[in-house]
Every structure is written in structure tokens, then in C-alpha cells.
Design a protein around this motif. Structure first.
Motif, PDB file in Angstrom:
ATOM      1  N   TRP A 100      19.151 -12.318-109.859  1.00 42.24           N
ATOM      2  CA  TRP A 100      20.439 -11.875-109.089  1.00 42.24           C
ATOM      3  C   TRP A 100      20.899 -10.563-109.165  1.00 42.24           C
ATOM      4  N   ARG A 101      20.733 -10.275-110.500  1.00 38.25           N
ATOM      5  CA  ARG A 101      21.191  -8.821-110.932  1.00 38.25           C
ATOM      6  C   ARG A 101      20.432  -7.798-110.140  1.00 38.25           C
ATOM      7  N   SER A 102      18.899  -7.906-109.931  1.00 36.11           N
ATOM      8  CA  SER A 102      18.151  -6.951-109.165  1.00 36.11           C
ATOM      9  C   SER A 102      18.396  -6.973-107.900  1.00 36.11           C
ATOM     10  N   LEU A 103      18.861  -8.135-107.280  1.00 39.65           N
ATOM     11  CA  LEU A 103      19.112  -8.422-105.799  1.00 39.65           C
ATOM     12  C   LEU A 103      20.358  -7.723-105.433  1.00 39.65           C
ATOM     13  N   THR A 104      21.279  -7.655-106.604  1.00 33.18           N
ATOM     14  CA  THR A 104      22.611  -6.725-106.143  1.00 33.18           C
ATOM     15  C   THR A 104      22.060  -5.297-105.794  1.00 33.18           C
ATOM     16  N   HIS A 105      21.331  -4.938-106.457  1.00 33.56           N
ATOM     17  CA  HIS A 105      20.794  -3.419-106.282  1.00 33.56           C
ATOM     18  C   HIS A 105      20.175  -3.499-104.918  1.00 33.56           C
ATOM     19  N   TRP A 106      19.207  -4.084-104.514  1.00 32.07           N
ATOM     20  CA  TRP A 106      18.511  -4.338-103.312  1.00 32.07           C
ATOM     21  C   TRP A 106      19.437  -4.327-102.058  1.00 32.07           C
ATOM     22  N   ILE A 107      20.519  -5.131-102.343  1.00 33.00           N
ATOM     23  CA  ILE A 107      21.440  -5.509-101.381  1.00 33.00           C
ATOM     24  C   ILE A 107      21.969  -4.018-101.039  1.00 33.00           C
ATOM     25  N   GLY A 108      22.567  -3.443-102.079  1.00 30.69           N
ATOM     26  CA  GLY A 108      23.434  -2.377-102.033  1.00 30.69           C
ATOM     27  C   GLY A 108      22.384  -1.105-101.581  1.00 30.69           C
ATOM     28  N   ALA A 140      10.358  -3.830-108.164  1.00 24.93           N
ATOM     29  CA  ALA A 140      10.271  -3.307-107.088  1.00 24.93           C
ATOM     30  C   ALA A 140      11.647  -3.413-106.324  1.00 24.93           C
ATOM     31  N   LEU A 141      12.412  -4.240-106.557  1.00 20.91           N
ATOM     32  CA  LEU A 141      13.665  -4.512-105.928  1.00 20.91           C
ATOM     33  C   LEU A 141      14.668  -3.322-106.510  1.00 20.91           C
ATOM     34  N   CYS A 142      14.457  -3.078-107.576  1.00 20.52           N
ATOM     35  CA  CYS A 142      15.451  -1.933-108.302  1.00 20.52           C
ATOM     36  C   CYS A 142      15.108  -0.757-108.219  1.00 20.52           C
ATOM     37  N   THR A 143      13.562  -0.543-107.900  1.00 21.68           N
ATOM     38  CA  THR A 143      12.673   0.913-107.552  1.00 21.68           C
ATOM     39  C   THR A 143      13.350   1.491-106.179  1.00 21.68           C
ATOM     40  N   LEU A 144      13.161   0.631-105.030  1.00 25.53           N
ATOM     41  CA  LEU A 144      13.484   1.061-103.889  1.00 25.53           C
ATOM     42  C   LEU A 144      14.799   1.110-103.430  1.00 25.53           C
ATOM     43  N   SER A 145      15.663   0.578-104.176  1.00 28.02           N
ATOM     44  CA  SER A 145      17.098   0.800-104.098  1.00 28.02           C
ATOM     45  C   SER A 145      17.696   1.844-105.049  1.00 28.02           C
ATOM     46  N   THR A 146      16.740   2.724-105.738  1.00 26.28           N
ATOM     47  CA  THR A 146      17.126   3.649-106.593  1.00 26.28           C
ATOM     48  C   THR A 146      18.061   3.112-107.596  1.00 26.28           C
ATOM     49  N   GLY A 147      17.807   2.108-108.165  1.00 28.88           N
ATOM     50  CA  GLY A 147      19.209   1.598-108.873  1.00 28.88           C
ATOM     51  C   GLY A 147      18.800   1.551-110.412  1.00 28.88           C
ATOM     52  N   PHE A 175       6.806   4.937-106.067  1.00 33.64           N
ATOM     53  CA  PHE A 175       7.996   4.593-105.020  1.00 33.64           C
ATOM     54  C   PHE A 175       9.418   5.187-105.293  1.00 33.64           C
ATOM     55  N   MET A 176       9.489   5.634-106.719  1.00 35.93           N
ATOM     56  CA  MET A 176      10.808   6.539-106.728  1.00 35.93           C
ATOM     57  C   MET A 176      10.809   7.538-105.937  1.00 35.93           C
ATOM     58  N   PHE A 177       9.607   8.280-105.779  1.00 36.67           N
ATOM     59  CA  PHE A 177       9.676   9.487-104.859  1.00 36.67           C
ATOM     60  C   PHE A 177       9.791   8.927-103.239  1.00 36.67           C
ATOM     61  N   LEU A 178       9.307   8.051-103.020  1.00 37.92           N
ATOM     62  CA  LEU A 178       9.522   7.357-101.450  1.00 37.92           C
ATOM     63  C   LEU A 178      10.818   7.159-101.227  1.00 37.92           C
ATOM     64  N   ALA A 179      11.366   6.558-102.398  1.00 36.17           N
ATOM     65  CA  ALA A 179      12.821   5.858-102.390  1.00 36.17           C
ATOM     66  C   ALA A 179      14.062   7.060-102.072  1.00 36.17           C
ATOM     67  N   GLY A 180      13.373   8.303-102.507  1.00 35.29           N
ATOM     68  CA  GLY A 180      14.249   9.413-102.793  1.00 35.29           C
ATOM     69  C   GLY A 180      14.236  10.548-101.437  1.00 35.29           C
ATOM     70  N   THR A 181      13.397   9.672-100.523  1.00 35.59           N
ATOM     71  CA  THR A 181      13.067  10.566 -99.280  1.00 35.59           C
ATOM     72  C   THR A 181      13.868   9.933 -98.080  1.00 35.59           C
ATOM     73  N   ASN A 182      14.080  10.693 -97.044  1.00 36.48           N
ATOM     74  CA  ASN A 182      14.525  10.115 -96.016  1.00 36.48           C
ATOM     75  C   ASN A 182      13.800   8.917 -95.202  1.00 36.48           C
ATOM     76  N   SER A 223      18.342   8.415 -97.701  1.00 38.96           N
ATOM     77  CA  SER A 223      17.413   7.735 -98.704  1.00 38.96           C
ATOM     78  C   SER A 223      18.459   6.853 -99.510  1.00 38.96           C
ATOM     79  N   THR A 224      17.819   5.820-100.372  1.00 36.95           N
ATOM     80  CA  THR A 224      18.787   5.027-101.171  1.00 36.95           C
ATOM     81  C   THR A 224      19.425   5.745-102.400  1.00 36.95           C
ATOM     82  N   SER A 225      19.205   7.152-102.643  1.00 37.09           N
ATOM     83  CA  SER A 225      19.588   7.801-103.608  1.00 37.09           C
ATOM     84  C   SER A 225      21.154   8.114-103.547  1.00 37.09           C
ATOM     85  N   GLY A 226      21.820   8.181-104.981  1.00 41.75           N
ATOM     86  CA  GLY A 226      23.190   8.635-104.877  1.00 41.75           C
ATOM     87  C   GLY A 226      23.075  10.375-105.037  1.00 41.75           C
TER      88      GLY A 226
END
Length: 497
Positions: A131-139, A214-221, A246-253, A360-363
Motif C-alpha cells: 500500500w505504501r508503494s502504491l501511494t507513490h505510484w498513484i501520486g 518498480a512502483l517507487c522508482t517510476l514515481s521517483t518516490g 529507470f530512475m533516469f527514464l523517470a526523470g525525463t519528460n 516527468s514524475t520528478s519534484g
């Protein structure tokens, strides 16, 4: 024009339905692993679904029109409503019994910050960790973008919501219809998540750890299923290199990912932001790797696991991993970088203000804003020498509207003011200077690990209760790019025009 409160509440109900559905998914995982909290997770999901359904039922007769003001309210309050309801699994299972801590953990999840108050993550039930990881992925790609994908069912256009939610000043569109854009973004997002899960499983992670990371990488969580974060796998460079990719990909547009899949590679190569993003990562990694190699003792900072492929490879891997983790605001940890010389501590603190690409999903501030600021700064020299010349800022060979430049300048000033005020408020709780500025930069930039007492191998459990609420507020305004939330505090926003 009066606010259409019915449509606002209708959206809140819709978001609660989504949240309740994901809670039921977490209860299935709990059932699968027999962790003993399935009834509590199921109950949390049912309660959330019922409340969402009731709210939607009583607001079903609403005007189908949504304006900009309502769009901002739905985005800002949507995040708060999701976070409030998202505390139920923690509270019902007694995994995090105190409401303040549960809200902090949930807000940290949905804003993809990754700051945690849990002292023993590995003792948590599997359903709760999922559930904790899902909150990342949803956000990650935005609750609102998800809602836009089904807006046609409600007969609403939804462009205003996308304008409020889409991170950064980049206005690229995949498809003229905003609904199709949202669907394509989520398809790419889901595809990357599935691909990383498979690759991490093949590389030696358990399937449960793989899907969570994976859920937490793609969401850059940055939430992990291990107390030592990704440092737990320091014995496996392959696992860490997969997460790096995948962190690199998640940080791109994500629009560029769509272009890649449709064969429009020239568009990617011509994009100024992605080129600068790649240069930043390369230069910062080289600087960090050289200092780690010649000055730092990685074995002393890498949490119990030995280096396996030699000092040079280890220095490069740790440098690349931590640079990407901070720049993309993922916040995973392979070592305690605050032990890598004072220079690197300040260096990584500076990277907290960078952020990934827009879209991207980055902050963080985002690379495109830095690019526009740098270009505008250089052009000021030209304008000083040639005061009558019209010299526009150009991005991707197009002149940028000066109002976009003003917006970027205003954002940067507001961001730095928020950081300073954030640090001042933290210092009021008797938090030392290093920790206060680290907390402010990390929560505002949705990074996760901070400095001092809240560094990469520590957590946020020791933060006073009121400071946790302040940190949650900073996470929220940082995730929603300041204006979306702060505009709600202006008196003219609420005036009926």
C-alpha cells in the motif's frame, strides 16, 4: 462567477473510489502473503469506496462545466483528500497508530517524497508495504491525470485540470484530446513499471521487492521494503544499475518516451531540456565519482555490504546512483553520502534544487526552468549593451513568450522564499541549522533524504508532531508546483466575479 461546488465534491468522490479500489488491491496482496492484516485493509477499502460512492451519488446532478478556479481546488484538495483517506490502512492495521505519523507517511507517499517515520520497515506487514508503494505510484503521474483518463464518462473536457496538474512549463501534447494524452502517459508509465519489475526479478530480487521498487522508482518516490534502502543490494551491482536506468527514464519528460516508441527520435535529440539533463547527470557523476575514488571511503558509508567489482566501479556506481536519486528526487540510498567529505554533502544539498525534466514524475525546480533562467541571465548582458534590441529567450529554436519567462522567474523566487521560510519554521522547533535547511530543501523538492539528523540513513520519526505537519505542507506545495496550492491563500481567488 460562483464556484461549482457540486462538481468539486463529485471529483473528491471519484478520487475516493480510486483510493478505495487500490486499498482492496493491497488487501489482496495481504491475503496472498497471509500477513494477518487482510480484514483491516479490506475494511479500509470498503469504507473509502462507500464514502466516495455516497459523495458521487449526492453530487451526480452537477453542471458539466469546470473552470480554472475549480480545477485548482480539485487538484489541491484532491491531494489532501487522498492523503486523509490513505491513512486508514495504517491506522486500522495499527502499523502506524498515531494519526500525525500516518498522515505524514501518506502525504510523503502521494507527493512521491519518500520521507518515512518507520523505524523498522521490514517488520511491517506485506500488505502495508505494498500500500505504501502504491501511494507513490498513484501520486507519481498525478491522481488528476488518472481522473482525466475517465472524464469522458462524465462528459467533461478537463483541460483546466491538466493545466493545474502537469508538472513544469512544458506544454508538449501527445494528442490533441487531453483524455488520450492521459491514457498514453499512463500506458507508458505502466509499461515501464512492468519492465522494471521483470528485470529486477531476473536480476535476483524477490518478486515482492521487485514490484515495490518498480512502483517507487517510476514515481521517483523512494520508499523501500528494506531498512537499508537499495544499499541492501550493494552486493549486486546489476540490481542497482537497473534501478539507475529507470530512475533516469523517470526523470525525463514522458512525452519524449512516447516519441521514442513512435519512432520520432529526432525530436528527442533536438530537445534542449533532455540534452541539458543528460549533461548535468554526466558532469555531476564524474565530479562525485572522482571525489569518492580519491577522498571517500565507500565501504565505511555503504551500510554493511562489501564492494564487489573494484574501487573504480564502486565509486562510479555509487556516484551515478546518488546523483540520479537526488536530481530525479527519487531518494533511494546506496550509501550515506554525508560521510563522503563535506564538499559532497554540500554538493548533494545543491542538487536537491535541480529536479528532473518537466513532464516527468520528478519534484524540484525542473531542468527546463533552470535552462530558461540561465538563458535569460545571459541575454540580460546583451540587453544591457543593446537596450533597444528585442532579444527573446529561445527554447527548442522557438522564441518563448515573455510571460512564460516572468512565470519562471516568479516560480524561482517563490521557491527560494518557500525554502527559506520552511527552514526558519523548522528551526523554531529547536532543529539545528544543517537539519533545518536539509529538511526544507528535501520536503519542498520531494527528495526524501535530507541532512544532519535526517540524513540518508536516518528517518523522520524524531521530528516533532507540528514539524511533521509543516513538512507535509511543504511536500504538498512542492509536488503541486507552488502556485496551484498557494493561489488558494489569495483573497481574490475566492471572490465571485
Amino acid at each position: 462567477m460562483k464556484l461549482n461546488y457540486k462538481i468539486i465534491f463529485h471529483f473528491m468522490g471519484l478520487l475516493l473510489l480510486f483510493n478505495g479500489g487500490f486499498m482492496l488491491l493491497a488487501s489482496l496482496v495481504s491475503l496472498l502473503y497471509k500477513d494477518g492484516v487482510t480484514p483491516q485493509l479490506f475494511l479500509a477499502g470498503i469504507i473509502t469506496l462507500v464514502i466516495g460512492g455516497v459523495v458521487m451519488f449526492f453530487t451526480r446532478k452537477h453542471e458539466k462545466e469546470i473552470n480554472k478556479r475549480e480545477g485548482y481546488i480539485v487538484v489541491a484538495f484532491g491531494w489532501v483528500v487522498m492523503s486523509l483517506s490513505g491513512t486508514l490502512p495504517y491506522v486500522f492495521t495499527q502499523s502506524i497508530p498515531e494519526f500525525t505519523n500516518a498522515f505524514f507517511e501518506t502525504m510523503s507517499g502521494y507527493t512521491t517524497t519518500g520521507a518515512s517515520i518507520l523505524n523498522d520497515i521490514e517488520a511491517m506487514p506485506k500488505g502495508i508495504l505494498f500500500w505504501r508503494s502504491l501511494t507513490h505510484w498513484i501520486g507519481g503521474m498525478g491522481i488528476i491525470v488518472l481522473a482525466i483518463a475517465i472524464l469522458p464518462l462524465l462528459g467533461i473536457g478537463g483541460m483546466q485540470l491538466f493545466a493545474a496538474e502537469a508538472p513544469g512549463p512544458s506544454g508538449d501534447k501527445l494528442h490533441p484530446r487531453i483524455t488520450d494524452t492521459a491514457k498514453r502517459l499512463w500506458l507508458i508509465y505502466f509499461g515501464y513499471t512492468a519492465a522494471e519489475t521483470i528485470l529486477l526479478s531476473v536480476a535476483g530480487m524477490s518478486f515482492f521487492d521487485a514490484i515495490n521498487h518498480a512502483l517507487c522508482t517510476l514515481s521517483t518516490g523512494g520508499f523501500s521494503t528494506k531498512n537499508a534502502s537499495v544499499a541492501y543490494w550493494n552486493y549486486s551491482p546489476l540490481i542497482q544499475y537497473i534501478i539507475i536506468a529507470f530512475m533516469f527514464l523517470a526523470g525525463t519528460n514522458f512525452v519524449l518516451s512516447y516519441f521514442a516508441f513512435t519512432g520520432k527520435v529526432k525530436k528527442i535529440l533536438a530537445d534542449e531540456e533532455v540534452k541539458l539533463y543528460f549533461k548535468f547527470i554526466t558532469v555531476f557523476t564524474v565530479i562525485a565519482a572522482l571525489i569518492i575514488y580519491f577522498r571517500a571511503d565507500v565501504s565505511a558509508s555503504s551500510i554493511d555490504h562489501p564492494m564487489v567489482l573494484g574501487k573504480a566501479e564502486s565509486a562510479f556506481r555509487h556516484a551515478l546512483f546518488q546523483v540520479l536519486a537526488i536530481v530525479t528526487t527519487t531518494g533511494f540510498v546506496t550509501a550515506d553520502y554525508t560521510l563522503w567529505t563535506p564538499f559532497l554533502t554540500v554538493f548533494f544539498f545543491g542538487l536537491m534544487f535541480l529536479g528532473g525534466s518537466a513532464g516527468s514524475t520528478s519534484g524540484g525546480v525542473k531542468v527546463v526552468r533552470h535552462l530558461i533562467l540561465i538563458k535569460n541571465g545571459f541575454l540580460e548582458f546583451k540587453r544591457t549593451l543593446h537596450p533597444n534590441a528585442i532579444v527573446p529567450v529561445r527554447y527548442n529554436n522557438r522564441a518563448i513568450n515573455r510571460f512564460i519567462v516572468f512565470n519562471v522567474l516568479a516560480f524561482f523566487i517563490l521557491y527560494m522564499l518557500s525554502f527559506i521560510i520552511g527552514a526558519l519554521v523548522f528551526s523554531m522547533f529547536d532543529i539545528d541549522f544543517d537539519s533545518a535547511i536539509g529538511l526544507s530543501a528535501s520536503t519542498l523538492g520531494n527528495v526524501g533524504p535530507a541532512l544532519g539528523d535526517f540524513g540518508p540513513v536516518n528517518n523522520y520519526a524524531a521530528l516533532p508532531a507540528l514539524a511533521k505537519w509543516w513538512a507535509s505542507f511543504l511536500m504538498l506545495i512542492g509536488r503541486l508546483e507552488l502556485f496551484t496550492v498557494l493561489i488558494l491563500f489569495t483573497p481574490f481567488f475566492w471572490r465571485n466575479r
